[in-house]
Design an enzyme around this catalytic site. Sequence first.
Site, PDB file in Angstrom:
ATOM      1  N   SER A 135       0.859  -1.170   0.000  1.00  0.00           N
ATOM      2  CA  SER A 135       0.000   0.000   0.000  1.00  0.00           C
ATOM      3  C   SER A 135       0.903   1.229   0.000  1.00  0.00           C
ATOM      4  O   SER A 135       1.855   1.311  -0.776  1.00  0.00           O
ATOM      5  CB  SER A 135      -0.941  -0.039   1.207  1.00  0.00           C
ATOM      6  OG  SER A 135      -1.778   1.087   1.259  1.00  0.00           O
ATOM      7  N   TYR A 149      -4.619   7.725  -7.391  1.00  0.00           N
ATOM      8  CA  TYR A 149      -3.644   6.868  -6.713  1.00  0.00           C
ATOM      9  C   TYR A 149      -4.159   6.513  -5.320  1.00  0.00           C
ATOM     10  O   TYR A 149      -4.143   5.344  -4.918  1.00  0.00           O
ATOM     11  CB  TYR A 149      -2.302   7.581  -6.622  1.00  0.00           C
ATOM     12  CG  TYR A 149      -1.269   6.806  -5.835  1.00  0.00           C
ATOM     13  CD1 TYR A 149      -0.634   5.704  -6.391  1.00  0.00           C
ATOM     14  CD2 TYR A 149      -0.945   7.167  -4.532  1.00  0.00           C
ATOM     15  CE1 TYR A 149       0.306   4.987  -5.667  1.00  0.00           C
ATOM     16  CE2 TYR A 149      -0.009   6.458  -3.809  1.00  0.00           C
ATOM     17  CZ  TYR A 149       0.616   5.366  -4.374  1.00  0.00           C
ATOM     18  OH  TYR A 149       1.527   4.649  -3.659  1.00  0.00           O
ATOM     19  N   LYS A 153      -5.162   2.779  -3.511  1.00  0.00           N
ATOM     20  CA  LYS A 153      -4.540   2.274  -2.292  1.00  0.00           C
ATOM     21  C   LYS A 153      -5.536   2.178  -1.140  1.00  0.00           C
ATOM     22  O   LYS A 153      -5.465   1.238  -0.330  1.00  0.00           O
ATOM     23  CB  LYS A 153      -3.343   3.143  -1.904  1.00  0.00           C
ATOM     24  CG  LYS A 153      -2.192   3.096  -2.912  1.00  0.00           C
ATOM     25  CD  LYS A 153      -1.659   1.675  -3.112  1.00  0.00           C
ATOM     26  CE  LYS A 153      -0.436   1.653  -4.008  1.00  0.00           C
ATOM     27  NZ  LYS A 153       0.061   0.268  -4.238  1.00  0.00           N
TER      28      LYS A 153
END
Length: 273
Positions: A135, A149, A153
């Site tokens: 992560s 992004y 994650k």
Amino acid sequence: MSGKVWFITGTSKGLGRVWAEAALARGDRVAATARDISSLCGLVHDHGAQVAPIRLDVTDRAAVFAAMATARERFGRIDVVVNNAGYGLLGAVEEVSEAQARAQIETNLFGALWVTQAALPILRAQGAGHIIQVSSVGGVNAFPMLGLYHASKWALEGLSQSLQGELAGTGIHVTLVEPGGYATEWKGGSMVHAAPIAAYDEIRAGRLARWRDAEFADPGASGAAILRVVDAAEPPLRVFFGPHNLELTRAEYQKRLAGWEQWQDVAQLAVGR
């Protein structure tokens, strides 16, 4: 040969390469995957039969299952699965194209999902194994210009926490490794940039300036840390890689709690209280 058998995605460079080298240096074996298999020649040259180089695009689900089967056939088992393949996408939410958004989620989230699904039947049959989901400190925080992004994650974080509950009692562990800033190509050649809209130029410039002025850690130092995690009898669900991540995230969670507490009367109002 004794030692662990690893399946690592994204081993051409960066943290994936460092972790593969750390595992190999102590005698473990590694199924090393990359889109460009020529990038793995150095690993094979240095470590010979300890390495199984496998060409893999993690967004191709069928190819992921085939690669996992190849690794299992080559080494007889899989002990550690590292979902490292991924990249950053710089752009305001408004700027990101449909193709860029889909590609970000396909790689960072669905790629990890396919690898996890391919590994689980093997790990369950063994009654043991460890899935490492890479992560980010950006998996528990969010900053301007990295919305997609962060979305990838944050989704990986939720998926992995749920997975841990599903695997309770099976002998299979799940760990989310949450790195901070490392001196890799993540913010350089590996990063995709959205087409800019002038309204966000100041925010974009500020983000880039912060990266220019920041000190980034040596990725080589992370090898010892990943070995410590995979060798733990009871590994954590989450672990930061980087000394400042805890302070940053503590402040973030304090703000969240304060906001929820401030609006608790609305939470009660919503159910007629």
